[in-house]
Design an enzyme around this catalytic site. Structure first.
Site, PDB file in Angstrom:
ATOM      1  CG  HIS A 134      -1.903   1.068   1.305  1.00  0.00           C
ATOM      2  ND1 HIS A 134      -2.188   1.747   2.467  1.00  0.00           N
ATOM      3  CD2 HIS A 134      -2.716   1.586   0.349  1.00  0.00           C
ATOM      4  CE1 HIS A 134      -3.141   2.635   2.233  1.00  0.00           C
ATOM      5  NE2 HIS A 134      -3.473   2.560   0.963  1.00  0.00           N
TER       6      HIS A 134
ATOM      7  CD  GLU B 142      -2.877   2.306  -3.417  1.00  0.00           C
ATOM      8  OE1 GLU B 142      -3.764   3.165  -3.558  1.00  0.00           O
ATOM      9  OE2 GLU B 142      -1.985   2.386  -2.543  1.00  0.00           O
TER      10      GLU B 142
ATOM     11  CG  ASP C 130      -2.824   7.304  -3.484  1.00  0.00           C
ATOM     12  OD1 ASP C 130      -3.930   6.769  -3.664  1.00  0.00           O
ATOM     13  OD2 ASP C 130      -2.095   7.061  -2.501  1.00  0.00           O
TER      14      ASP C 130
ATOM     15  CG  HIS D 290      -3.526   9.672   0.039  1.00  0.00           C
ATOM     16  ND1 HIS D 290      -4.300  10.391   0.932  1.00  0.00           N
ATOM     17  CD2 HIS D 290      -4.261   8.575  -0.298  1.00  0.00           C
ATOM     18  CE1 HIS D 290      -5.441   9.769   1.124  1.00  0.00           C
ATOM     19  NE2 HIS D 290      -5.452   8.663   0.395  1.00  0.00           N
TER      20      HIS D 290
ATOM     21  CD  GLU E 128      -6.853   5.636  -4.906  1.00  0.00           C
ATOM     22  OE1 GLU E 128      -7.736   6.421  -4.514  1.00  0.00           O
ATOM     23  OE2 GLU E 128      -6.267   4.828  -4.168  1.00  0.00           O
TER      24      GLU E 128
END
Length: 246
Positions: free
Chosen positions: A10, A37, A39, A52, A112
Protein backbone atom coordinates in the site's frame (compact mmCIF):
# COMPACT_ATOMS: atom_id res chain seq x y z
CA UNK A 1 -10.78 -12.39 -14.03
CA UNK A 2 -7.75 -11.15 -12.12
CA UNK A 3 -4.44 -11.69 -13.94
CA UNK A 4 -2.59 -9.46 -11.46
CA UNK A 5 -0.55 -10.14 -8.31
CA UNK A 6 -2.43 -11.06 -5.14
CA UNK A 7 -0.64 -8.89 -2.57
CA UNK A 8 0.24 -5.23 -3.10
CA UNK A 9 2.29 -2.90 -0.92
CA UNK A 10 0.00 0.00 0.00
CA UNK A 11 1.39 3.36 -1.15
CA UNK A 12 4.69 1.68 -1.92
CA UNK A 13 6.00 0.59 1.46
CA UNK A 14 3.01 0.33 3.76
CA UNK A 15 3.72 1.69 7.22
CA UNK A 16 7.46 1.01 7.06
CA UNK A 17 8.47 4.02 4.96
CA UNK A 18 7.09 7.44 4.03
CA UNK A 19 4.14 6.76 1.73
CA UNK A 20 4.20 7.44 -2.00
CA UNK A 21 7.95 8.07 -2.18
CA UNK A 22 10.78 6.32 -3.96
CA UNK A 23 11.99 5.26 -0.51
CA UNK A 24 8.67 3.48 -0.02
CA UNK A 25 9.14 1.59 -3.27
CA UNK A 26 12.63 0.54 -2.22
CA UNK A 27 11.24 -0.61 1.13
CA UNK A 28 8.49 -2.66 -0.48
CA UNK A 29 11.00 -4.29 -2.77
CA UNK A 30 13.25 -5.12 0.19
CA UNK A 31 10.34 -7.11 1.66
CA UNK A 32 9.85 -9.00 -1.58
CA UNK A 33 6.91 -7.00 -2.93
CA UNK A 34 6.92 -6.66 -6.69
CA UNK A 35 3.43 -5.18 -6.78
CA UNK A 36 2.45 -1.78 -5.40
CA UNK A 37 -0.46 0.60 -5.11
CA UNK A 38 0.11 4.35 -5.20
CA UNK A 39 -1.80 7.60 -5.78
CA UNK A 40 -1.44 10.11 -8.61
CA UNK A 41 -2.72 13.68 -8.93
CA UNK A 42 -1.69 16.67 -11.02
CA UNK A 43 0.73 19.45 -10.12
CA UNK A 44 -0.07 23.01 -11.23
CA UNK A 45 1.82 22.50 -14.50
CA UNK A 46 -0.27 19.44 -15.38
CA UNK A 47 2.51 16.96 -14.56
CA UNK A 48 1.30 13.83 -12.73
CA UNK A 49 2.90 13.43 -9.30
CA UNK A 50 2.65 10.65 -6.72
CA UNK A 51 0.99 11.89 -3.53
CA UNK A 52 -2.18 11.06 -1.61
CA UNK A 53 -3.47 14.25 0.01
CA UNK A 54 -4.56 17.22 -2.13
CA UNK A 55 -3.31 19.55 0.59
CA UNK A 56 0.21 19.81 1.98
CA UNK A 57 1.08 19.37 5.64
CA UNK A 58 0.56 15.72 6.58
CA UNK A 59 3.28 13.95 4.60
CA UNK A 60 4.72 16.89 2.66
CA UNK A 61 6.09 19.87 4.56
CA UNK A 62 4.43 23.08 3.39
CA UNK A 63 1.08 24.79 3.12
CA UNK A 64 -1.55 25.14 0.44
CA UNK A 65 -2.66 22.64 -2.17
CA UNK A 66 -0.60 20.21 -4.22
CA UNK A 67 -1.89 21.84 -7.40
CA UNK A 68 -0.63 25.24 -6.23
CA UNK A 69 2.88 24.06 -7.07
CA UNK A 70 4.74 22.72 -10.09
CA UNK A 71 6.09 19.19 -10.15
CA UNK A 72 9.63 20.55 -9.75
CA UNK A 73 8.63 22.59 -6.70
CA UNK A 74 6.93 19.56 -5.14
CA UNK A 75 9.98 17.44 -5.85
CA UNK A 76 12.09 19.87 -3.83
CA UNK A 77 9.75 19.73 -0.82
CA UNK A 78 10.40 17.51 2.20
CA UNK A 79 8.24 14.37 2.03
CA UNK A 80 10.27 11.93 4.12
CA UNK A 81 11.49 13.53 7.34
CA UNK A 82 8.05 13.31 8.98
CA UNK A 83 8.45 9.55 9.01
CA UNK A 84 12.02 9.41 10.27
CA UNK A 85 15.34 11.25 9.95
CA UNK A 86 16.75 8.49 7.77
CA UNK A 87 14.22 9.47 5.10
CA UNK A 88 15.01 13.19 5.09
CA UNK A 89 15.40 14.56 1.57
CA UNK A 90 12.69 12.46 -0.05
CA UNK A 91 10.59 14.72 -2.24
CA UNK A 92 7.27 14.23 -3.99
CA UNK A 93 8.17 12.03 -6.96
CA UNK A 94 6.80 12.47 -10.43
CA UNK A 95 4.67 9.69 -11.84
CA UNK A 96 7.35 9.24 -14.49
CA UNK A 97 10.05 8.63 -11.85
CA UNK A 98 7.90 6.06 -10.05
CA UNK A 99 7.03 4.24 -13.28
CA UNK A 100 10.68 4.21 -14.34
CA UNK A 101 11.69 2.66 -11.02
CA UNK A 102 8.93 0.09 -11.09
CA UNK A 103 9.66 -0.93 -14.66
CA UNK A 104 13.38 -1.25 -13.93
CA UNK A 105 12.63 -3.47 -10.91
CA UNK A 106 9.77 -5.38 -12.57
CA UNK A 107 7.21 -4.11 -10.06
CA UNK A 108 3.57 -4.26 -11.11
CA UNK A 109 1.45 -1.17 -10.44
CA UNK A 110 -2.08 -0.44 -9.35
CA UNK A 111 -2.24 3.25 -10.21
CA UNK A 112 -4.93 5.07 -8.25
CA UNK A 113 -6.10 8.22 -9.97
CA UNK A 114 -6.54 10.62 -7.03
CA UNK A 115 -7.78 13.93 -8.45
CA UNK A 116 -7.76 17.11 -6.43
CA UNK A 117 -11.30 18.48 -6.01
CA UNK A 118 -12.63 19.71 -9.33
CA UNK A 119 -9.86 18.12 -11.41
CA UNK A 120 -11.38 14.67 -11.97
CA UNK A 121 -11.52 14.75 -15.76
CA UNK A 122 -8.10 16.28 -16.49
CA UNK A 123 -6.43 14.00 -13.94
CA UNK A 124 -8.06 10.85 -15.28
CA UNK A 125 -7.15 11.80 -18.82
CA UNK A 126 -3.57 12.82 -18.04
CA UNK A 127 -2.75 9.75 -15.96
CA UNK A 128 -4.19 7.41 -18.57
CA UNK A 129 -2.30 9.11 -21.41
CA UNK A 130 0.96 9.08 -19.46
CA UNK A 131 0.53 5.40 -18.60
CA UNK A 132 -0.18 4.54 -22.22
CA UNK A 133 2.96 6.39 -23.32
CA UNK A 134 5.15 4.68 -20.71
CA UNK A 135 3.82 1.25 -21.69
CA UNK A 136 3.56 1.60 -25.46
CA UNK A 137 5.89 -1.35 -26.08
CA UNK A 138 4.08 -3.55 -23.56
CA UNK A 139 0.72 -2.67 -25.09
CA UNK A 140 2.02 -3.63 -28.53
CA UNK A 141 3.44 -6.89 -27.17
CA UNK A 142 0.27 -7.84 -25.29
CA UNK A 143 2.14 -7.90 -21.97
CA UNK A 144 0.59 -7.48 -18.52
CA UNK A 145 -0.17 -3.79 -17.97
CA UNK A 146 -0.77 -1.69 -14.86
CA UNK A 147 -4.33 -1.37 -13.58
CA UNK A 148 -5.84 2.10 -13.23
CA UNK A 149 -8.33 2.64 -10.41
CA UNK A 150 -10.27 5.50 -8.88
CA UNK A 151 -13.12 6.44 -6.58
CA UNK A 152 -14.00 9.13 -9.12
CA UNK A 153 -16.43 8.00 -11.80
CA UNK A 154 -15.58 11.09 -13.87
CA UNK A 155 -11.88 10.25 -13.69
CA UNK A 156 -12.53 6.64 -14.71
CA UNK A 157 -14.62 7.76 -17.67
CA UNK A 158 -11.94 10.24 -18.73
CA UNK A 159 -9.27 7.54 -18.45
CA UNK A 160 -11.36 5.20 -20.55
CA UNK A 161 -11.74 7.81 -23.27
CA UNK A 162 -8.04 8.73 -23.22
CA UNK A 163 -6.65 5.17 -23.18
CA UNK A 164 -9.35 2.53 -23.67
CA UNK A 165 -6.75 -0.23 -23.92
CA UNK A 166 -5.84 0.18 -20.22
CA UNK A 167 -7.91 -1.82 -17.74
CA UNK A 168 -9.62 0.02 -14.90
CA UNK A 169 -10.93 -0.84 -11.44
CA UNK A 170 -13.76 0.98 -9.68
CA UNK A 171 -12.92 1.96 -6.11
CA UNK A 172 -15.73 2.16 -3.57
CA UNK A 173 -15.87 2.11 0.20
CA UNK A 174 -18.96 -0.07 0.31
CA UNK A 175 -20.20 -1.93 -2.77
CA UNK A 176 -23.54 -0.29 -3.68
CA UNK A 177 -26.71 -2.18 -4.50
CA UNK A 178 -26.50 -1.13 -8.17
CA UNK A 179 -22.84 -2.08 -8.50
CA UNK A 180 -23.35 -4.46 -11.43
CA UNK A 181 -25.11 -1.84 -13.54
CA UNK A 182 -22.51 0.82 -12.71
CA UNK A 183 -19.56 -1.49 -13.32
CA UNK A 184 -20.90 -2.46 -16.74
CA UNK A 185 -21.54 1.17 -17.61
CA UNK A 186 -17.98 2.11 -16.59
CA UNK A 187 -16.42 -0.82 -18.45
CA UNK A 188 -14.23 -1.79 -15.49
CA UNK A 189 -12.63 -5.19 -14.94
CA UNK A 190 -12.59 -5.15 -11.14
CA UNK A 191 -14.32 -3.82 -8.05
CA UNK A 192 -12.07 -2.48 -5.29
CA UNK A 193 -13.63 -2.06 -1.84
CA UNK A 194 -12.91 -1.58 1.85
CA UNK A 195 -12.53 -5.11 3.21
CA UNK A 196 -14.46 -4.13 6.34
CA UNK A 197 -17.55 -3.48 4.21
CA UNK A 198 -17.39 -6.75 2.27
CA UNK A 199 -19.54 -9.82 2.98
CA UNK A 200 -19.15 -13.38 1.68
CA UNK A 201 -22.42 -13.00 -0.25
CA UNK A 202 -21.25 -9.83 -2.01
CA UNK A 203 -17.90 -11.43 -2.78
CA UNK A 204 -19.62 -14.38 -4.44
CA UNK A 205 -21.89 -12.07 -6.45
CA UNK A 206 -18.99 -9.99 -7.77
CA UNK A 207 -16.99 -13.06 -8.73
CA UNK A 208 -20.00 -14.79 -10.31
CA UNK A 209 -20.49 -11.74 -12.51
CA UNK A 210 -16.97 -12.13 -13.87
CA UNK A 211 -15.25 -9.21 -12.15
CA UNK A 212 -12.00 -9.13 -10.26
CA UNK A 213 -12.40 -8.36 -6.55
CA UNK A 214 -9.77 -6.35 -4.71
CA UNK A 215 -9.74 -5.13 -1.09
CA UNK A 216 -8.01 -2.38 0.84
CA UNK A 217 -6.26 -2.22 3.35
CA UNK A 218 -5.74 -5.68 4.89
CA UNK A 219 -3.23 -5.74 7.72
CA UNK A 220 -3.38 -9.15 9.40
CA UNK A 221 -2.56 -12.57 7.92
CA UNK A 222 -5.73 -13.97 9.46
CA UNK A 223 -7.98 -11.48 7.72
CA UNK A 224 -6.10 -11.94 4.47
CA UNK A 225 -6.71 -15.70 4.61
CA UNK A 226 -10.39 -15.19 5.38
CA UNK A 227 -10.88 -12.82 2.44
CA UNK A 228 -9.05 -15.11 0.05
CA UNK A 229 -11.34 -17.93 1.18
CA UNK A 230 -14.30 -15.73 0.23
CA UNK A 231 -12.91 -15.46 -3.30
CA UNK A 232 -11.15 -12.10 -3.07
CA UNK A 233 -8.50 -11.94 -5.78
CA UNK A 234 -6.09 -9.44 -4.30
CA UNK A 235 -5.53 -6.82 -1.63
CA UNK A 236 -3.14 -4.12 -0.56
CA UNK A 237 -1.52 -4.05 2.86
CA UNK A 238 0.40 -1.69 5.11
CA UNK A 239 1.96 -4.64 6.95
CA UNK A 240 4.39 -5.87 4.35
CA UNK A 241 6.42 -7.16 7.29
CA UNK A 242 3.60 -9.50 8.42
CA UNK A 243 2.02 -10.59 5.14
CA UNK A 244 4.24 -12.34 2.66
CA UNK A 245 4.19 -11.12 -0.91
CA UNK A 246 2.46 -13.45 -3.35
Amino acid sequence: MWPYPRTLAHRGGGTLAPENTLAALRCGLAYGYRAVEFDVMLASDGVPVVVHDPELGRTVAGSGQVNDYTAAQLGAMEAGAWFGPQFAGEGVPTFEAVVDYCKAQRIWMNIEIKPAPGFDVPTGSAVARATREHFAQEIAAGALLPLLSSFSIDALQAARQAAPELARGWLVEQIPSDWAEKAKELGVVAIHCDHRQLTPVLAREVKAAGYGLFCYTVNTPERASELLAWGVDGFCTDRIDLIKAS
